[in-house]
Design a protein around this motif. Structure first.
Motif, PDB file in Angstrom:
ATOM      1  N   ALA A 195       0.828  -1.210   0.000  1.00 46.75           N
ATOM      2  CA  ALA A 195       0.000   0.000   0.000  1.00 46.75           C
ATOM      3  C   ALA A 195       0.862   1.261   0.000  1.00 46.75           C
ATOM      4  O   ALA A 195       0.589   2.221  -0.732  1.00 46.75           O
ATOM      5  CB  ALA A 195      -0.938  -0.012   1.200  1.00 46.75           C
ATOM      6  N   ARG A 196       1.909   1.265   0.803  1.00 47.29           N
ATOM      7  CA  ARG A 196       2.782   2.454   0.856  1.00 47.29           C
ATOM      8  C   ARG A 196       3.525   2.657  -0.456  1.00 47.29           C
ATOM      9  O   ARG A 196       3.826   3.782  -0.850  1.00 47.29           O
ATOM     10  CB  ARG A 196       3.758   2.315   2.022  1.00 47.29           C
ATOM     11  N   MET A 197       3.841   1.562  -1.152  1.00 49.24           N
ATOM     12  CA  MET A 197       4.488   1.681  -2.452  1.00 49.24           C
ATOM     13  C   MET A 197       3.602   2.450  -3.437  1.00 49.24           C
ATOM     14  O   MET A 197       4.085   3.147  -4.321  1.00 49.24           O
ATOM     15  CB  MET A 197       4.797   0.283  -3.009  1.00 49.24           C
ATOM     16  N   GLU A 198       2.280   2.335  -3.250  1.00 46.87           N
ATOM     17  CA  GLU A 198       1.341   3.068  -4.097  1.00 46.87           C
ATOM     18  C   GLU A 198       0.976   4.430  -3.514  1.00 46.87           C
ATOM     19  O   GLU A 198       0.115   5.129  -4.069  1.00 46.87           O
ATOM     20  CB  GLU A 198       0.069   2.225  -4.304  1.00 46.87           C
ATOM     21  N   GLU A 212      -1.200   5.640   2.361  1.00 51.31           N
ATOM     22  CA  GLU A 212      -0.858   5.435   3.761  1.00 51.31           C
ATOM     23  C   GLU A 212      -2.032   4.918   4.571  1.00 51.31           C
ATOM     24  O   GLU A 212      -1.868   4.061   5.456  1.00 51.31           O
ATOM     25  CB  GLU A 212      -0.342   6.743   4.354  1.00 51.31           C
ATOM     26  N   ALA A 213      -3.251   5.435   4.298  1.00 53.72           N
ATOM     27  CA  ALA A 213      -4.411   5.000   5.074  1.00 53.72           C
ATOM     28  C   ALA A 213      -4.697   3.522   4.867  1.00 53.72           C
ATOM     29  O   ALA A 213      -5.152   2.831   5.779  1.00 53.72           O
ATOM     30  CB  ALA A 213      -5.638   5.836   4.718  1.00 53.72           C
ATOM     31  N   ALA A 267      -2.385   1.235   4.395  1.00 46.82           N
ATOM     32  CA  ALA A 267      -1.408   0.535   5.223  1.00 46.82           C
ATOM     33  C   ALA A 267      -1.817   0.564   6.691  1.00 46.82           C
ATOM     34  O   ALA A 267      -1.735  -0.456   7.398  1.00 46.82           O
ATOM     35  CB  ALA A 267      -0.040   1.172   5.031  1.00 46.82           C
ATOM     36  N   ARG A 268      -2.261   1.720   7.161  1.00 41.42           N
ATOM     37  CA  ARG A 268      -2.623   1.841   8.575  1.00 41.42           C
ATOM     38  C   ARG A 268      -3.860   1.008   8.927  1.00 41.42           C
ATOM     39  O   ARG A 268      -3.982   0.544  10.071  1.00 41.42           O
ATOM     40  CB  ARG A 268      -2.862   3.313   8.918  1.00 41.42           C
ATOM     41  N   ALA A 269      -4.783   0.837   7.956  1.00 39.69           N
ATOM     42  CA  ALA A 269      -5.987   0.036   8.221  1.00 39.69           C
ATOM     43  C   ALA A 269      -5.618  -1.398   8.554  1.00 39.69           C
ATOM     44  O   ALA A 269      -6.314  -2.077   9.320  1.00 39.69           O
ATOM     45  CB  ALA A 269      -6.933   0.085   7.018  1.00 39.69           C
ATOM     46  N   VAL A 270      -4.533  -1.886   7.974  1.00 37.68           N
ATOM     47  CA  VAL A 270      -4.046  -3.234   8.299  1.00 37.68           C
ATOM     48  C   VAL A 270      -3.238  -3.213   9.591  1.00 37.68           C
ATOM     49  O   VAL A 270      -3.425  -4.046  10.489  1.00 37.68           O
ATOM     50  CB  VAL A 270      -3.194  -3.788   7.135  1.00 37.68           C
TER      51      VAL A 270
END
Length: 423
Positions: free
Chosen positions: A404-407, A410-411, A413-416
């Motif tokens: 997710a961060r590669m794309e 950020e949100a 990534a944080r949801a996981v």
């Protein structure tokens, strides 16, 4: 018919009828008027185009009963048998929902759900075909669609063709409205006081219907924008010229833009078929239409080998393909692009049009390269099912967040990660 060497092969594609700017503007106005005016606008357009003022658009039970009295019992019997063949074939296309469980406890699957509602357009006048009613309605029924609506323009007396009503009843349609044209497509797509909107619209129509289907696509789904009919016959010296000529003309009589092609390695057969086509044309009731079609879009290609003939029909990707050769079944695996494939001398194209069971709503204009006949899948939708386990999230959560961060999300990534942290 023109006889050409395969080196002169030309695509059978014809320009798709996109309509004129004036026709498109008419369609856009009709759609806007129906959306704004509902039944009142629908009634006005029905009076304008169909020359009938209807107090009610709905076909009544009395009209169904009257239709059965107006057709021969033999016709009803044939329709019922054809309907059963079509139903039986399409039932074999049904697929179940499914689930799989991974070792880490994750459950993944696919849920198949029928569409809630479908609208079927049936042309009026001389283009009213009961067979098309069966081919559009029965797959939807098999798929599990609960509400199937049929629309068709009435005659000046406010009546629909008896054969069409009988076919509709036998196929299981209860809701039929006597409206046609772009106004009927708009009513199906957006609804009026009398006609509730649907999720998908199928069925052929004139250029105004085709343009309307294109305009409403996105708000509802549609089946396809079908072009004029096509047939290609792949034959060798074992085939009969008179039978092939009859098959070629069976499509030519549909429309002046219909396309009829013979592909053969036999120059003798090519010459005999060319003569036979013109002989049979002379006694054909729809001679004028068929003759124009043959003149503009009829061609015989002579190849050097049967293998080259197979390559040729694959290049053409015809709507209908007949294979009438010695050991025809051996060629089936080599055929890659055709809407419907008819194998052997006794599998004449009209067998599929009316009775065998497979659908006769087929991709045209070369789209058989990537499209399929109308089928049960067209009336269902698929939902993915994801039941991720705690163990799986712990195993893969960091990788998901990194992706997710590669794309730059950020949100995501944080949801996981919040779940990993909370646990």
């Amino acid at each position: 018919m023109k006889i050409l060497r395969v080196e002169e092969l030309a695509s059978i594609k014809r320009s798709i009828e996109t309509g004129t700017e004036e026709q498109l503007e008419v369609v856009k106005k009709i759609i806007a008027d129906i959306r704004a005016g509902g039944d009142a606008a629908l009634r006005e357009y029905t009076e304008k185009f169909d020359r009938v003022l209807l107090s009610s658009f709905t076909v009544t039970e009395n009209e169904f009963t009257e239709a059965y009295h107006q057709v021969e019992e033999r016709f009803v019997s044939i329709v019922r048998e054809a309907a059963e063949n079509i139903r039986s074939f399409h039932e074999k296309q049904l697929r179940p929902s499914w689930m799989t469980t991974e070792e880490n406890g994750t459950i993944l699957g696919q849920k198949i759900t029928p569409l809630d509602s479908v609208g079927v357009y049936v042309p009026g006048g001389t283009a009213a075909y009961p067979s098309s009613v069966l081919m559009n309605v029965i797959p939807a029924k098999v798929a599990g669609v609960k509400r199937i609506v049929m629309v068709s323009p009435s005659d000046a007396e406010g009546k629909l063709p008896p054969a069409v009503l009988v076919a509709a009843k036998e196929a299981g349609v209860e809701e039929i409205y006597k409206v046609g044209g772009a106004q009927a497509i708009a009513a199906l797509a957006y609804g009026t006081e009398s006609i509730a909107s649907v999720d998908k619209i199928t069925g052929p129509g004139n250029i105004y219907v085709a343009l309307a289907k294109r305009e409403v696509f996105g708000d509802v789904d549609i089946d396809m924008i079908a072009g004029p009919s096509e047939i290609a016959v792949l034959a060798d010296e074992t085939a009969r010229a008179d039978e092939i000529a009859a098959d070629l003309l069976s499509q030519a009589e549909h429309d002046v833009r219909a396309c009829s092609v013979l592909v053969t390695p036999s120059i003798r057969l090519a010459e005999e078929v060319a003569l036979e086509v013109h002989k049979q044309l002379e006694v054909l009731p729809r001679k004028e239409i068929a003759a124009r079609s043959i003149e503009d879009y009829g061609v015989i290609y002579v190849t050097n080998t049967i293998e080259e003939a197979v390559d040729t029909v694959n290049s053409l990707a015809p709507e209908h393909l007949e294979v009438i050769t010695e050991n025809a079944m051996e060629l089936l695996g080599k055929i890659r692009h055709a809407g419907a494939i008819f194998i052997g001398r006794y599998s004449s194209e009209p067998v599929g049009d009316y009775f065998a069971g497979p659908n006769h709503v087929l991709p045209t204009n070369g789209t058989a390269r990537f499209s399929s006949p109308l089928n049960v899948d067209d009336f269902q939708k698929k939902s993915s099912v994801i039941i991720y386990s705690e163990k799986a999230l712990k195993e893969n959560g960091a990788k998901i967040a990194e992706f997710a961060r590669m794309e730059g999300l950020e949100a995501h990534a944080r949801a996981v990660e919040i779940r990993l942290k909370n646990d």
